[in-house]
Every structure is written in structure tokens, then in C-alpha cells.
Scaffold this motif. Structure first.
Motif, PDB file in Angstrom:
ATOM      1  N   THR A  61     -45.243   4.769 -16.811  1.00  0.00           N
ATOM      2  CA  THR A  61     -46.626   5.281 -16.662  1.00  0.00           C
ATOM      3  C   THR A  61     -46.725   6.851 -16.839  1.00  0.00           C
ATOM      4  O   THR A  61     -47.356   7.552 -17.486  1.00  0.00           O
ATOM      5  N   THR A 111     -52.297   4.798 -10.765  1.00  0.00           N
ATOM      6  CA  THR A 111     -52.164   4.335 -12.302  1.00  0.00           C
ATOM      7  C   THR A 111     -51.042   3.220 -12.447  1.00  0.00           C
ATOM      8  O   THR A 111     -51.319   1.943 -13.061  1.00  0.00           O
ATOM      9  N   HIS A 163     -52.076  10.487  -8.825  1.00  0.00           N
ATOM     10  CA  HIS A 163     -52.679   9.609  -9.515  1.00  0.00           C
ATOM     11  C   HIS A 163     -51.606   8.654 -10.587  1.00  0.00           C
ATOM     12  O   HIS A 163     -52.016   7.520 -10.936  1.00  0.00           O
TER      13      HIS A 163
END
Length: 437
Positions: A53, A82, A78
Motif C-alpha cells: 500500500t 487503505t 490513511h
């Protein structure tokens, strides 16, 4: 009330193994992921690969070194959200598959904690209503830490093969230590260091994962195991093949290489109409090691790379049949048209073993007719077989030592005429007296 009958527990008919590959920079995660996928797909498993990621996000223009402290915390928050969303997609797909599934996560949620202090990490968990045990022990079955080449294999450490990698040696060592520490509480953590060569490191990875799952792979991944290759004269018909097998339709393309001594190729492998694509770079020998880097690529990248194909080599079309016999994994490579006339009818059997040459033949599957052990013979190297022109007209192109089909070619054969004669004589012969070790 009538006593209930107590029966032996029934093992699950389908396995879903969630693996995290972590470690420091330049540890072999990319090649390891491709090698794992190849091995388990050969066994008939479905393999999902969850992309890293952080790399996805940073490739869009985020530079971690330029972020303020507040931005770093925001980024990590985040990142966690994610990453979990990405993983959950693959986990859900795995649940819906009828076959066994291996899900390889390129780093896991706990890796995010390696880039911030504990207090900041605890704040993120609290804000997202998460607990360490839920995103570690209960989320993944197995963690494998691939130690950075910056620790014990410094001559192989490089940042050129990874667009989002920038760490120098000292920072890479620190990143490695912090990644290892992030997973210290997981019950199933294996660490693969750099005390052996790169091929052995990748083999150890596959061996560890297979053993964690409970798959018997024989001696294939032992430290002294080596690849052997045999020319086969006949294969039973599909309906008469005595063991379960998996067939893949494979095509290899060799590419132009900008660096002297490097060999690059693309592989497309199709099963049940679904393709996977692999890009391989085989580097010249360094410090006694020949390093081969494998990377799974998208269809779009495959088509882009295909424009760089080397037209002095013909594409190689094969059916690769993978099967187990007496806990030993074998691969049959059956060359198909269109191909160079020298490849017509060729069938090779490959496996890994620790047995001595004189012991190998008696251990091979008895339902295959073996002509000869051709391990290390350049006349049967896929790279040389794919050369478009006659070997005697392209002596400089004929590869005597460095092969691109995973063979250790220790015996150099410089007479291409003799190599051609061996290929022709063995290919045309169909007598059991040709069996030779």
C-alpha cells in the motif's frame, strides 16, 4: 437425553492461508512473492497478491521524507485504512474460491507502526477503534521477515530496482530492525537472514510457508538441493496419466537488455483462460552468486515490455504440467508449435533433489520414459533453443554458461556443432537404451 456421538474432527476441505511478507529494503520480497505464487499455483492453489500500500500511495507523488510530523501521522492513519480495505477485498475473494488459497500481503498492517513512535501509533489505533491483536494475530496466519541485504549482503544492496526505495545502508538497517520489532508478538514469525546465497534465501521462504501450511515438499528446498533436468521420450495420454496434474499454457519472450551480461525475459502463463505475467532479470555472477529477480507484472506492463522483445530469439510455447509423485514435485515442459524445428517434440522433466546422480533415475516417476539426464547441457537450454538462426551461424549468441531458464550450467561447451549433434541425436532417438545418467 441420548448421548451425542463424538466423532473425529473433520479437517477443512479448503485452506485459506494469509501470509505477510515483510522486512527491510532490498530483502527479496518481490522475487519471493513471485516464486511463492509460482510454486503454489503449480500445486493447484489460487494465489492472490496484495500490493504494498505504501508504494502505491507514494508512487502518486507523496514523498515520505518531505512530510511534516502531522502529515506523517495523517499518512499512516490513511495507510492503515487503505491497507485493510485492500486486504479485505482479497480475503473476501479467497472465501469465495472453491480451491485452496494463498493470500500474500506485501507488508501487513503492523508494518505501519515501524515508522512512528508508540504513542502516535496508539493514538491511531484508538481513533480507528483497533487493537494490536486484531490486526496482527487474528488477521494473518503467518509472518515472514526477509532481512535486508544491507545486513550481511551489502554488495547486493541496491535502490535501482524499486522506484519508491531511497534508503542508504544505515537507514535500511534501521528500517529492517523496526519492521522485525513490529511483528514480535505474532505467534508465527519466521526470519530469513542473509547467511546463505539469494537462491537459498528464496528456497527457504517457500519451504517455511509450505511447512507452516502442512505441505510435504520432500527434499526440494534443502540447502544442498539442486535442479535436475531430463529429456523424456513419451508421456501418457491425459486420461491415462496416473496422478493428479495441473496444466499451464506458457509462452516465453526474451527481451533486449541494456546492460551487458544481463538476460531478461517475459513469461505469460495461462490456466483455465486466466493469465499471469512474470518479468525476470538474470544478472551476471557477483561474489559467486547469479541473482535472478522475478516480478509479477500487470497485463498492461507485459504488453509494454513486449515491445522490447529480442527478435533474434523466437518465442517459446510450452505446456507445463505440474504434479506430485511420492511427495516430490515435478514439472513437465512439453514444447508446442509454433516453435523452431530444433524444439519440435521436445519434452523435459524437471525437479529438485539432493540425491546423487546414480540414485536419481530409480526415483523418477516410472510412467515416464527417460532418455537422458541433460542437466547443465547448453544444447537443451531454453535460451539457446529459442535462438532464431542456426547455432553455427550465431556462435557469439550461443550461451555456454549463463542460462535464463534457472539452470546451473557448470560444464562449458564451446563447440556448438557438437551441441547441435547431441540435440539432434537425442531428439530423434526413441530407444530405452538411450537412458543415461
Amino acid at each position: 437425553m441420548k448421548d451425542q456421538e463424538v466423532k473425529e474432527p473433520i479437517p477443512p476441505t479448503k485452506r485459506i492461508h494469509k501470509l505477510v511478507l515483510t522486512g527491510g529494503p532490498c530483502g527479496g520480497k518481490t522475487t519471493g512473492q513471485a516464486s511463492l505464487a509460482n510454486f503454489f499455483e503449480n500445486l493447484g492453489w489460487k494465489v492472490f497478491r496484495v500490493p504494498e500500500t505504501a508504494t502505491v500511495l507514494m508512487s502518486g507523488g507523496i514523498s515520505f521524507g518531505d512530510l511534516t510530523e502531522e502529515q506523517v501521522l495523517d499518512f499512516q492513519e490513511h495507510l492503515v485504512v487503505t491497507m485493510m480495505a485492500l486486504e479485505d477485498t482479497y480475503f473476501s475473494m479467497g472465501e469465495k474460491c472453491a480451491q485452496n488459497v494463498l493470500i500474500i500481503c506485501d507488508r501487513g498492517v503492523m508494518d505501519a507502526s515501524a515508522f512512528i513512535d508508540k504513542e502516535a501509533w496508539d493514538r491511531i489505533l484508538s481513533k480507528l477503534s483497533l487493537e494490536d491483536i486484531e490486526i496482527s494475530d487474528n488477521r494473518y496466519n503467518h509472518i515472514v521477515h526477509m532481512q535486508s541485504a544491507a545486513i550481511g549482503a551489502e554488495k547486493f544492496y541496491t535502490t535501482e530496482d524499486h522506484s519508491a526505495r531511497f534508503e542508504g545502508l544505515e537507514l535500511a538497517r534501521e528500517r529492517d530492525r523496526r519492521a522485525m520489532d513490529a511483528w514480535r508478538d505474532h505467534p508465527y514469525v519466521d526470519i530469513i537472514d542473509n547467511r546463505s546465497d539469494f537462491d537459498s534465501k528464496i528456497n527457504k521462504l517457500i519451504d517455511l510457508v509450505a511447512k507452516r501450511i502442512g505441505i510435504n515438499v520432500g527434499d526440494r528446498f534443502n540447502a544442498n538441493s539442486r535442479k535436475v533436468k531430463f529429456l523424456i521420450s513419451s508421456v501418457p495420454k491425459d486420461e491415462e496419466f496416473p496422478v493428479k496434474f495441473t496444466d499451464f499454457q506458457v509462452v516465453h519472450h526474451y527481451l533486449h537488455s541494456a546492460k551487458k551480461g544481463f538476460q531478461t525475459r517475459l513469461r505469460k502463463r495461462v490456466r483455465n483462460g486466466r493469465p499471469t505475467f512474470t518479468f525476470t532479470v538474470r544478472k551476471p555472477e557477483l561474489q559467486g552468486q547469479t541473482v535472478e529477480m522475478k516480478q509479477q507484472v500487470s497485463q498492461r506492463d507485459y504488453l509494454n515490455l513486449l515491445t522490447h522483445r529480442d527478435d533474434s530469439h523466437l518465442p517459446v510455447f510450452k505446456t507445463r504440467r505440474c504434479f506430485l509423485y511420492q511427495n516430490q514435485q515435478y514439472s513437465l515442459d512439453i514444447y508446442r508449435s509454433p516453435c523452431h524445428p530444433r524444439c519440435k517434440g521436445l519434452v523435459f522433466l524437471e525437479t529438485f533433489t539432493t540425491l546423487e546422480d546414480k540414485e536419481i533415475l530409480s526415483s523418477l516417476p516410472p510412467f515416464l520414459r527417460v532418455k537422458r539426464n541433460v542437466t547443465g547441457d547448453p544444447a537443451f537450454s531454453m535460451y539457446n533453443l529459442s535462438i532464431r538462426s542456426d547455432w553455427q551461424e550465431s556462435v557469439d549468441q550461443f550461451c555456454h554458461r549463463l542460462s535464463s531458464d534457472d539452470e546451473d550450467e557448470k560444464d562449458e561447451v564451446y563447440d556448438v556443432k557438437q551441441a547441435h549433434e547431441r540435440l539432434v541425436n537425442l531428439s530423434e532417438s526413441d530407444s530405452s537404451s538411450d537412458i543415461s545418467i
